[in-house]
Design an enzyme around this catalytic site. Structure first.
Site, PDB file in Angstrom:
ATOM      1  N   LYS A   9     -18.074  11.586 -19.991  1.00  0.00           N
ATOM      2  CA  LYS A   9     -17.259  10.433 -19.595  1.00  0.00           C
ATOM      3  C   LYS A   9     -16.463   9.893 -20.791  1.00  0.00           C
ATOM      4  O   LYS A   9     -16.729  10.262 -21.942  1.00  0.00           O
ATOM      5  CB  LYS A   9     -18.191   9.359 -19.003  1.00  0.00           C
ATOM      6  N   TYR A  47     -15.533   9.422  -6.666  1.00  0.00           N
ATOM      7  CA  TYR A  47     -16.703   8.567  -6.443  1.00  0.00           C
ATOM      8  C   TYR A  47     -16.690   7.902  -5.057  1.00  0.00           C
ATOM      9  O   TYR A  47     -17.285   6.831  -4.869  1.00  0.00           O
ATOM     10  CB  TYR A  47     -16.797   7.492  -7.529  1.00  0.00           C
ATOM     11  N   ASN A 113     -22.514   5.487 -19.506  1.00  0.00           N
ATOM     12  CA  ASN A 113     -23.754   6.257 -19.674  1.00  0.00           C
ATOM     13  C   ASN A 113     -23.493   7.723 -20.043  1.00  0.00           C
ATOM     14  O   ASN A 113     -24.286   8.601 -19.737  1.00  0.00           O
ATOM     15  CB  ASN A 113     -24.642   6.128 -18.432  1.00  0.00           C
ATOM     16  N   HIS A 116     -22.015  12.618 -16.450  1.00  0.00           N
ATOM     17  CA  HIS A 116     -22.304  12.700 -15.013  1.00  0.00           C
ATOM     18  C   HIS A 116     -22.937  14.046 -14.706  1.00  0.00           C
ATOM     19  O   HIS A 116     -22.615  15.052 -15.350  1.00  0.00           O
ATOM     20  CB  HIS A 116     -20.991  12.574 -14.225  1.00  0.00           C
ATOM     21  N   GLU A 127     -18.044  18.820  -5.979  1.00  0.00           N
ATOM     22  CA  GLU A 127     -17.539  18.348  -7.270  1.00  0.00           C
ATOM     23  C   GLU A 127     -16.945  19.506  -8.088  1.00  0.00           C
ATOM     24  O   GLU A 127     -15.958  19.307  -8.804  1.00  0.00           O
ATOM     25  CB  GLU A 127     -18.668  17.661  -8.033  1.00  0.00           C
TER      26      GLU A 127
END
Ligand code: DGI
Length: 150
Positions: A9, A47, A113, A116, A127
């Site tokens: 990310k 998402y 975080n 993913h 995905e």
């Protein structure tokens, strides 16, 4: 071999070398990769399952705030093993529960975080196709192939 989708990310792209090292040290093969900067609409599409949740807007804004690094990972049990290497969703909790995990090492909180990982075979397939539309489809097990032709 199973495949899963990994995303570094925007908050962790500066750690790409360390994260790739951890991935390969855990037995994964990186079978495709790309740098991409998502638009807000692409982040919303990716998402979509979280649309309506309180964190949807900040999450999609964050995911489109800078470049990301996307990889197809392959190994036995890749989906579960990558989730294990990631650690818990919240990096604060990860530092307690799994201090060597990627989210503990490179993330900040429950939004920033670091990485993913797909959470199921169905989401991995979706995905992977989202970012790599030309990815080859995994071969079906022999029994499924036979069933197709019966
Ligand atoms: O599969 P995960 O990434 O571990 O977690 P998830 O599918 O429940 O949520 C997807 C992402 O949404 C997660 O990586 C970070 C963000 N997120 C999840 N829960 C929260 C959150 N962001 C905020 N700000 N607050 C949350 O409670």
């Amino acid at each position: 071999m199973e495949r899963t989708l990994a995303i570094i990310k925007p908050d962790a792209v500066q750690h790409v070398d360390d994260i790739v090292y951890a991935i390969e040290a855990d037995g994964f093969t990186i079978i495709d990769k790309q740098h991409i900067h998502l638009t807000i609409d692409q982040a919303r599409d990716f998402y979509a399952e979280h649309n309506g949740k309180p964190f949807f807007e900040p999450l999609t804004k964050f995911m489109s705030s800078g470049p990301i690094y996307v990889m197809i990972l392959s190994r036995e049990n890749a989906i579960a093993r990558w989730r294990r290497l990631l650690g818990p969703t919240d990096s604060v909790q990860a530092r307690e529960a799994a201090p060597h995990s990627i989210r503990a090492r490179f993330g900040t909180d429950n939004q920033r975080n670091a990485c993913h990982g797909s959470d199921s075979r169905t989401s991995a397939d979706r995905e992977i196709r989202f970012f790599f539309p030309n990815a080859t489809v995994e071969p079906l097990p022999n029994s499924a192939q036979i069933a197709t032709f019966l």
